[in-house]
Design a protein around this motif. Sequence first.
Motif, PDB file in Angstrom:
ATOM      1  N   LEU A 245      -4.256  -2.849  -3.204  1.00 26.19           N
ATOM      2  CA  LEU A 245      -3.084  -3.717  -3.198  1.00 26.19           C
ATOM      3  C   LEU A 245      -1.786  -2.991  -2.846  1.00 26.19           C
ATOM      4  O   LEU A 245      -0.802  -3.624  -2.494  1.00 26.19           O
ATOM      5  CB  LEU A 245      -2.920  -4.376  -4.580  1.00 26.19           C
ATOM      6  CG  LEU A 245      -4.022  -5.367  -4.959  1.00 26.19           C
ATOM      7  CD1 LEU A 245      -3.872  -5.778  -6.402  1.00 26.19           C
ATOM      8  CD2 LEU A 245      -3.993  -6.580  -4.067  1.00 26.19           C
ATOM      9  N   GLY A 246      -1.775  -1.647  -2.956  1.00 25.79           N
ATOM     10  CA  GLY A 246      -0.544  -0.897  -2.741  1.00 25.79           C
ATOM     11  C   GLY A 246       0.074  -1.122  -1.381  1.00 25.79           C
ATOM     12  O   GLY A 246       1.259  -1.469  -1.264  1.00 25.79           O
ATOM     13  N   LEU A 247      -0.711  -0.954  -0.301  1.00 28.11           N
ATOM     14  CA  LEU A 247      -0.167  -1.113   1.044  1.00 28.11           C
ATOM     15  C   LEU A 247       0.053  -2.580   1.400  1.00 28.11           C
ATOM     16  O   LEU A 247       0.897  -2.897   2.241  1.00 28.11           O
ATOM     17  CB  LEU A 247      -1.087  -0.440   2.066  1.00 28.11           C
ATOM     18  CG  LEU A 247      -1.089   1.092   2.009  1.00 28.11           C
ATOM     19  CD1 LEU A 247      -2.072   1.668   3.023  1.00 28.11           C
ATOM     20  CD2 LEU A 247       0.307   1.643   2.274  1.00 28.11           C
ATOM     21  N   ALA A 248      -0.705  -3.480   0.759  1.00 26.53           N
ATOM     22  CA  ALA A 248      -0.445  -4.911   0.958  1.00 26.53           C
ATOM     23  C   ALA A 248       0.933  -5.267   0.405  1.00 26.53           C
ATOM     24  O   ALA A 248       1.669  -6.069   0.998  1.00 26.53           O
ATOM     25  CB  ALA A 248      -1.531  -5.743   0.284  1.00 26.53           C
TER      26      ALA A 248
ATOM     27  N   THR B 124     -10.130   2.736   0.381  1.00 24.75           N
ATOM     28  CA  THR B 124     -11.123   3.791   0.597  1.00 24.75           C
ATOM     29  C   THR B 124     -11.204   4.711  -0.618  1.00 24.75           C
ATOM     30  O   THR B 124     -11.928   5.696  -0.592  1.00 24.75           O
ATOM     31  CB  THR B 124     -10.739   4.625   1.838  1.00 24.75           C
ATOM     32  OG1 THR B 124      -9.437   5.175   1.660  1.00 24.75           O
ATOM     33  CG2 THR B 124     -10.753   3.766   3.091  1.00 24.75           C
ATOM     34  N   LYS B 125     -10.454   4.386  -1.671  1.00 26.49           N
ATOM     35  CA  LYS B 125     -10.432   5.214  -2.872  1.00 26.49           C
ATOM     36  C   LYS B 125     -11.405   4.673  -3.910  1.00 26.49           C
ATOM     37  O   LYS B 125     -11.575   3.453  -4.037  1.00 26.49           O
ATOM     38  CB  LYS B 125      -9.017   5.263  -3.456  1.00 26.49           C
ATOM     39  CG  LYS B 125      -7.965   5.757  -2.471  1.00 26.49           C
ATOM     40  CD  LYS B 125      -6.570   5.623  -3.069  1.00 26.49           C
ATOM     41  CE  LYS B 125      -5.503   5.990  -2.044  1.00 26.49           C
ATOM     42  NZ  LYS B 125      -4.140   5.781  -2.581  1.00 26.49           N
ATOM     43  N   MET B 126     -11.982   5.571  -4.668  1.00 27.20           N
ATOM     44  CA  MET B 126     -12.967   5.171  -5.682  1.00 27.20           C
ATOM     45  C   MET B 126     -12.336   4.277  -6.745  1.00 27.20           C
ATOM     46  O   MET B 126     -12.938   3.310  -7.203  1.00 27.20           O
ATOM     47  CB  MET B 126     -13.556   6.419  -6.335  1.00 27.20           C
ATOM     48  CG  MET B 126     -14.435   7.240  -5.406  1.00 27.20           C
ATOM     49  SD  MET B 126     -15.927   6.342  -4.896  1.00 27.20           S
ATOM     50  CE  MET B 126     -16.780   6.243  -6.462  1.00 27.20           C
ATOM     51  N   GLU B 127     -11.092   4.585  -7.146  1.00 27.02           N
ATOM     52  CA  GLU B 127     -10.451   3.829  -8.212  1.00 27.02           C
ATOM     53  C   GLU B 127      -9.267   3.009  -7.701  1.00 27.02           C
ATOM     54  O   GLU B 127      -8.435   2.563  -8.480  1.00 27.02           O
ATOM     55  CB  GLU B 127      -9.972   4.786  -9.311  1.00 27.02           C
ATOM     56  CG  GLU B 127     -11.120   5.529  -9.995  1.00 27.02           C
ATOM     57  CD  GLU B 127     -10.622   6.424 -11.122  1.00 27.02           C
ATOM     58  OE1 GLU B 127      -9.385   6.473 -11.331  1.00 27.02           O
ATOM     59  OE2 GLU B 127     -11.452   7.045 -11.791  1.00 27.02           O
TER      60      GLU B 127
ATOM     61  N   LYS C 138      -7.776  -2.552   8.922  1.00 25.01           N
ATOM     62  CA  LYS C 138      -7.851  -3.272   7.646  1.00 25.01           C
ATOM     63  C   LYS C 138      -6.917  -2.689   6.592  1.00 25.01           C
ATOM     64  O   LYS C 138      -6.962  -3.083   5.429  1.00 25.01           O
ATOM     65  CB  LYS C 138      -9.290  -3.237   7.119  1.00 25.01           C
ATOM     66  CG  LYS C 138     -10.296  -3.968   7.992  1.00 25.01           C
ATOM     67  CD  LYS C 138     -11.685  -3.919   7.373  1.00 25.01           C
ATOM     68  CE  LYS C 138     -12.681  -4.725   8.195  1.00 25.01           C
ATOM     69  NZ  LYS C 138     -12.390  -6.165   8.155  1.00 25.01           N
ATOM     70  N   LEU C 139      -6.070  -1.752   6.983  1.00 23.84           N
ATOM     71  CA  LEU C 139      -5.301  -0.967   6.025  1.00 23.84           C
ATOM     72  C   LEU C 139      -4.383  -1.820   5.157  1.00 23.84           C
ATOM     73  O   LEU C 139      -4.204  -1.533   3.972  1.00 23.84           O
ATOM     74  CB  LEU C 139      -4.475   0.081   6.777  1.00 23.84           C
ATOM     75  CG  LEU C 139      -3.985   1.274   5.963  1.00 23.84           C
ATOM     76  CD1 LEU C 139      -5.140   2.026   5.347  1.00 23.84           C
ATOM     77  CD2 LEU C 139      -3.154   2.202   6.831  1.00 23.84           C
ATOM     78  N   PHE C 140      -3.791  -2.872   5.715  1.00 23.38           N
ATOM     79  CA  PHE C 140      -2.843  -3.693   4.961  1.00 23.38           C
ATOM     80  C   PHE C 140      -3.489  -4.958   4.396  1.00 23.38           C
ATOM     81  O   PHE C 140      -2.785  -5.849   3.921  1.00 23.38           O
ATOM     82  CB  PHE C 140      -1.647  -4.060   5.855  1.00 23.38           C
ATOM     83  CG  PHE C 140      -0.904  -2.857   6.370  1.00 23.38           C
ATOM     84  CD1 PHE C 140      -0.161  -2.061   5.522  1.00 23.38           C
ATOM     85  CD2 PHE C 140      -0.972  -2.519   7.714  1.00 23.38           C
ATOM     86  CE1 PHE C 140       0.513  -0.957   5.991  1.00 23.38           C
ATOM     87  CE2 PHE C 140      -0.296  -1.416   8.202  1.00 23.38           C
ATOM     88  CZ  PHE C 140       0.446  -0.619   7.328  1.00 23.38           C
ATOM     89  N   ASP C 141      -4.821  -5.029   4.456  1.00 27.51           N
ATOM     90  CA  ASP C 141      -5.526  -6.170   3.883  1.00 27.51           C
ATOM     91  C   ASP C 141      -5.583  -6.031   2.360  1.00 27.51           C
ATOM     92  O   ASP C 141      -5.893  -4.948   1.847  1.00 27.51           O
ATOM     93  CB  ASP C 141      -6.964  -6.259   4.415  1.00 27.51           C
ATOM     94  CG  ASP C 141      -7.006  -6.666   5.873  1.00 27.51           C
ATOM     95  OD1 ASP C 141      -5.929  -6.901   6.442  1.00 27.51           O
ATOM     96  OD2 ASP C 141      -8.110  -6.733   6.437  1.00 27.51           O
ATOM     97  N   PRO C 142      -5.299  -7.096   1.619  1.00 29.91           N
ATOM     98  CA  PRO C 142      -5.443  -7.031   0.160  1.00 29.91           C
ATOM     99  C   PRO C 142      -6.890  -6.692  -0.234  1.00 29.91           C
ATOM    100  O   PRO C 142      -7.837  -7.178   0.380  1.00 29.91           O
ATOM    101  CB  PRO C 142      -5.079  -8.446  -0.294  1.00 29.91           C
ATOM    102  CG  PRO C 142      -4.266  -9.012   0.824  1.00 29.91           C
ATOM    103  CD  PRO C 142      -4.802  -8.399   2.076  1.00 29.91           C
ATOM    104  N   PHE C 143      -7.029  -5.823  -1.220  1.00 27.22           N
ATOM    105  CA  PHE C 143      -8.312  -5.407  -1.810  1.00 27.22           C
ATOM    106  C   PHE C 143      -9.083  -4.416  -0.951  1.00 27.22           C
ATOM    107  O   PHE C 143     -10.152  -3.970  -1.362  1.00 27.22           O
ATOM    108  CB  PHE C 143      -9.226  -6.614  -2.123  1.00 27.22           C
ATOM    109  CG  PHE C 143      -8.545  -7.697  -2.902  1.00 27.22           C
ATOM    110  CD1 PHE C 143      -8.102  -7.459  -4.194  1.00 27.22           C
ATOM    111  CD2 PHE C 143      -8.330  -8.938  -2.351  1.00 27.22           C
ATOM    112  CE1 PHE C 143      -7.466  -8.452  -4.918  1.00 27.22           C
ATOM    113  CE2 PHE C 143      -7.693  -9.943  -3.069  1.00 27.22           C
ATOM    114  CZ  PHE C 143      -7.258  -9.701  -4.353  1.00 27.22           C
TER     115      PHE C 143
END
Length: 456
Positions: free
Chosen positions: A421-424, A414-417, A406-411
């Motif tokens: 969108l970055g990897l998307a 695994t980070k609190m803040e 799911k790493l490149f999925d928008p939204f």
Amino acid sequence: MSELRKQYLRALNQYFENGSGGSRHPAATLGTVLHEIEPEEIVLLHEQSVNMLAATAEPEEALRYYRLSFVFLMELLAHYRYEFRHVHNNEQVLEELRNQLFKTHHSFQTVAHKYENVLQHLDSGIVLFDSEGFVSFVNVTMARFLGMPRKALLGLDLPGLASHSGLSRSFRRLVVKLHREMFLYRLRYHEVIDENGRHFLITATYGEELDGDILISVKDVTEFKKIEQSAYQNDKLAMLGKIAAAIAHEIRNPLTSIRGFIQLLRPHLAQLGKDEYARIVIDEIDRANDIIYEFLNSSKPSTPNKKKIVVGDLLKEVTLLFESEAILKGCDIELDPVDPAMTICVDVKQMKQALLNIVKNSLDAVGGSDRTERGMIRISAHQQGAKAMISVQDNGTGMDFHTQSKLFDPFFTTKMEGTGLGLAVCYRIIKNHGGNIQVDSEVGDGTRFKITMPLC
């Protein structure tokens, strides 16, 4: 009748041992007795004898017995039961009948072998369980999936298969799950993922046409899943673009107004000792604007304004931008030597944004890991055919298979803040440049991002 059964068993067993050319003598030993027996009784006696011999044989040998027994019975009846009184040359007729019978049998074997070869070399694994739950047939593909020889699988039931020492632990769990969901609950379709991330579609066929048997087929659909995931990813990014375009102007304008009024009110709030409130409000407005900016970039980056750039220069600039932050987080960031002749044609601004997002993720993974060893991020690049392969590797916390999928999925984040969108954005930028991005990671063993881009 018991004495006759013994004689029949001996003759039949001798025939099986000697092959198809040795049926004359075994049949002759029964000749004096068979003239007193009705054809129906001979067939029944034959069936009982074949079943007794097959019961003590290996599955493949038992199958051969059943095939040969048909020829034995037909030739036996032709020689010693039917009388050709109206024919002068009985021997010639019998010989022709015998030859025709063997020709028919040979044709049957040729066709049987042809279809068996088709089954053996299907891209789907096939296993047939008989009415008592034991494996009666398994093809080469299924044996390869399970990592066991075919002979070791024949004759096993599902509990025996699950406990077999030759089966890997992951497949043992899958077999137990299969037994529960397909044999007990009678489900027809089931999809499983093994420990290596391979997707398998399992289909069970029940019904009267199988005479109580159960046919299980297993197909490796990993490549189809990748295509499906890619299409799903593109659909989500397209939907994200529509959402971003619709809300960007509606939200940024009022936020700009609110920020302006807060700036005007800030001196008055400072007099009341509430300047901290104004600062927090402005910071949150700026954060909301940053999120909207990421929305706009993730929807569809502008058409790349490509120009030739040396890969080493691009990576050196990215490395320099993170040096100070890496030091603060107790991490080393290193750039391996890169061939100065290796160039790619990219939009430098967009490509730099993609690389910055990836390195930032690696830095977060290394900086957030509880470990005694020092964090390390290594950036490298080398030529791979007509493409440049850029690698960003860290020794951070790593990721499990679920997170990687799911790493490149928008939204997804695994980070609190994080916004997710970055990897998307990275995925879309690299795809728009005709490149590809992959990730390899294991929990506790760090992560490696691999970007392939066409050379100029």
